[in-house]
Scaffold this motif. Structure first.
Motif, PDB file in Angstrom:
ATOM      1  N   ILE A  99       1.506  12.810  41.829  1.00 25.75           N
ATOM      2  CA  ILE A  99       1.601  11.781  40.790  1.00 25.75           C
ATOM      3  C   ILE A  99       0.620  12.085  39.671  1.00 25.75           C
ATOM      4  O   ILE A  99      -0.566  12.338  39.926  1.00 25.75           O
ATOM      5  N   PHE A 100       1.108  12.045  38.427  1.00 20.01           N
ATOM      6  CA  PHE A 100       0.238  12.070  37.263  1.00 20.01           C
ATOM      7  C   PHE A 100       0.190  10.656  36.684  1.00 20.01           C
ATOM      8  O   PHE A 100       1.204  10.150  36.179  1.00 20.01           O
ATOM      9  N   GLY A 101      -0.959  10.006  36.793  1.00 18.42           N
ATOM     10  CA  GLY A 101      -1.120   8.698  36.173  1.00 18.42           C
ATOM     11  C   GLY A 101      -1.290   8.856  34.671  1.00 18.42           C
ATOM     12  O   GLY A 101      -1.978   9.773  34.209  1.00 18.42           O
ATOM     13  N   LYS A 102      -0.695   7.962  33.884  1.00 23.61           N
ATOM     14  CA  LYS A 102      -0.726   8.050  32.428  1.00 23.61           C
ATOM     15  C   LYS A 102      -1.446   6.839  31.839  1.00 23.61           C
ATOM     16  O   LYS A 102      -1.224   5.701  32.275  1.00 23.61           O
ATOM     17  N   THR A 103      -2.302   7.091  30.858  1.00 20.25           N
ATOM     18  CA  THR A 103      -3.021   6.000  30.199  1.00 20.25           C
ATOM     19  C   THR A 103      -2.343   5.559  28.910  1.00 20.25           C
ATOM     20  O   THR A 103      -2.809   4.647  28.247  1.00 20.25           O
ATOM     21  N   VAL A 130      -3.526  11.773  40.146  1.00 20.63           N
ATOM     22  CA  VAL A 130      -4.185  10.639  40.812  1.00 20.63           C
ATOM     23  C   VAL A 130      -3.965  10.596  42.319  1.00 20.63           C
ATOM     24  O   VAL A 130      -4.482   9.696  42.985  1.00 20.63           O
ATOM     25  N   LEU A 131      -3.226  11.554  42.880  1.00 26.16           N
ATOM     26  CA  LEU A 131      -2.922  11.500  44.312  1.00 26.16           C
ATOM     27  C   LEU A 131      -3.459  12.733  45.026  1.00 26.16           C
ATOM     28  O   LEU A 131      -3.244  13.865  44.586  1.00 26.16           O
ATOM     29  N   LYS A 132      -4.138  12.519  46.136  1.00 25.88           N
ATOM     30  CA  LYS A 132      -4.556  13.626  47.000  1.00 25.88           C
ATOM     31  C   LYS A 132      -3.489  13.799  48.074  1.00 25.88           C
ATOM     32  O   LYS A 132      -3.387  12.997  49.000  1.00 25.88           O
ATOM     33  N   VAL A 133      -2.687  14.841  47.925  1.00 28.27           N
ATOM     34  CA  VAL A 133      -1.555  15.059  48.826  1.00 28.27           C
ATOM     35  C   VAL A 133      -2.018  15.566  50.183  1.00 28.27           C
ATOM     36  O   VAL A 133      -1.490  15.181  51.231  1.00 28.27           O
ATOM     37  N   GLY A 134      -3.019  16.470  50.191  1.00 25.23           N
ATOM     38  CA  GLY A 134      -3.510  17.006  51.454  1.00 25.23           C
ATOM     39  C   GLY A 134      -2.416  17.711  52.244  1.00 25.23           C
ATOM     40  O   GLY A 134      -1.670  18.523  51.703  1.00 25.23           O
ATOM     41  N   LYS A 135      -2.287  17.363  53.518  1.00 23.63           N
ATOM     42  CA  LYS A 135      -1.285  17.989  54.383  1.00 23.63           C
ATOM     43  C   LYS A 135       0.013  17.191  54.445  1.00 23.63           C
ATOM     44  O   LYS A 135       0.912  17.534  55.218  1.00 23.63           O
TER      45      LYS A 135
END
Length: 322
Positions: A99-103, A130-135
């Motif tokens: 996810i790319f959060g937009k301002t 804005v998201l840490k996907v990890g595994k």
């Protein structure tokens, strides 16, 4: 002569108005965008691409050398956005959605990653990853889970993607040819569409053979409470999370809407809250969305977010689509 002059002036005015009208229409605010940007003019050094310049293309087939962090695709895969939020898919073995959060409400993808391959992990004028996907699967991507073991897209004969943009929507199409997991090898077609003034992505996929365990879900970032609900007619349901689970420890809500007749179970997976689909060769459609507290018109509390996704569930209940 006077009549001819008046007629000529009328024609000129008409042409001027028409040109101005076309100019206004061509400058009409763009509200969705999908793109895939690749490096050209460089060369492979092992499994890393060195040199070259970025070029946005309509379609792209992965090089056999491509893997995660190969530096040949800007932000690692195709991206799609509305005037509210943006998403990207890792077009490699991970096959996760970020996810790319937009301002702001402007189109931002064409500038993401131009100032450094992973600069989007830092706060930018436009927003940030804005998201840490990890595994995990991230939000709403496809995987396979059998006996609590996740099988990703490690072995695929050929992966191709293309993008489409119109005033009504922007779409990413992906063809996975020869996706091998366990003793099964299938093709899978995926279509991801986003719409003006909306946060959600519509995801439709079609497998070439009915295998068990194809799934999607929401990554468990901080093991936030799982929110669940079904529509009044029981045809649709959602899973969702909300909390300070963004990369910056601020508010992020994620939701996934599924058609109940298409799923085998909702389960707690090793890295994600999962929705597992029944084996089929028919097209399956689901929706997912995210909301970051720094975006314009943000949903800043769990109550606001849950009210919002309940409205979307009611739409599915009445119209069977968003």
């Amino acid at each position: 002569m006077k009549i001819y002059k008046v007629a000529a002036i009328a024609v000129i005015l008409s042409q001027t108005i028409s040109c101005n009208s076309q100019k206004v229409n061509s400058n009409k605010e763009q509200k969705t965008n999908a793109e895939i940007s690749v490096k050209e003019g460089g060369k492979w050094n092992g499994r890393k691409y060195e040199g070259g310049t970025w070029k946005s293309v309509q379609s792209h087939t992965l090089d056999p050398l491509h893997t995660d962090h190969s530096f040949d695709i800007r932000y690692e895969g195709p991206g799609w956005e509305s005037n509210k939020i943006a998403y990207r898919l890792y077009l490699d073995w991970r096959n996760a959605i970020d996810i790319f959060g937009k301002t702001s409400k402007k189109i931002i993808l064409p500038e993401v990653g131009l100032d450094g391959f992973d600069s989007y992990h830092l706060r930018q004028d436009w927003g940030s990853d804005v998201l840490k996907v990890g595994k995990g699967v991230g939000l709403g991507s496809i995987t396979r889970i059998v006996d609590d073991k996740m099988y990703r897209f490690e072995t695929v004969d050929k992966t191709s993607a293309n993008v489409e943009n119109s005033a009504k929507k922007s779409t990413v199409n992906i063809d996975y040819i020869g996706w091998k997991t366990l003793n099964d090898k299938i093709d899978l077609k995926a279509k991801l569409s986003i719409f003006p003034d909306e946060r959600f992505t519509k995801y439709s996929f079609t497998p070439s053979a009915p295998i068990s365990g194809i799934a999607t879900g929401i990554v468990k970032v901080k093991k936030e409470e799982l929110l669940q609900k079904k529509s009044a007619n029981g045809k649709w349901g959602y899973i969702a999370t909300f909390g300070n689970q963004s990369m910056f420890d601020d508010g992020l809500g994620m939701a996934l809407f599924y058609e109940t007749s298409t799923i085998a179970e909702v389960k707690d997976g090793p890295f994600d809250y999962l929705v597992v689909f029944k084996p089929t060769t028919k097209e399956v459609t689901y929706y997912f969305l995210a909301s970051w507290e720094k975006e314009q018109d943000a949903l800043k509390t769990k109550e606001e977010f849950q009210n919002y996704i309940n409205i979307k569930l009611d739409q599915l209940n009445s119209k069977n689509k968003l």
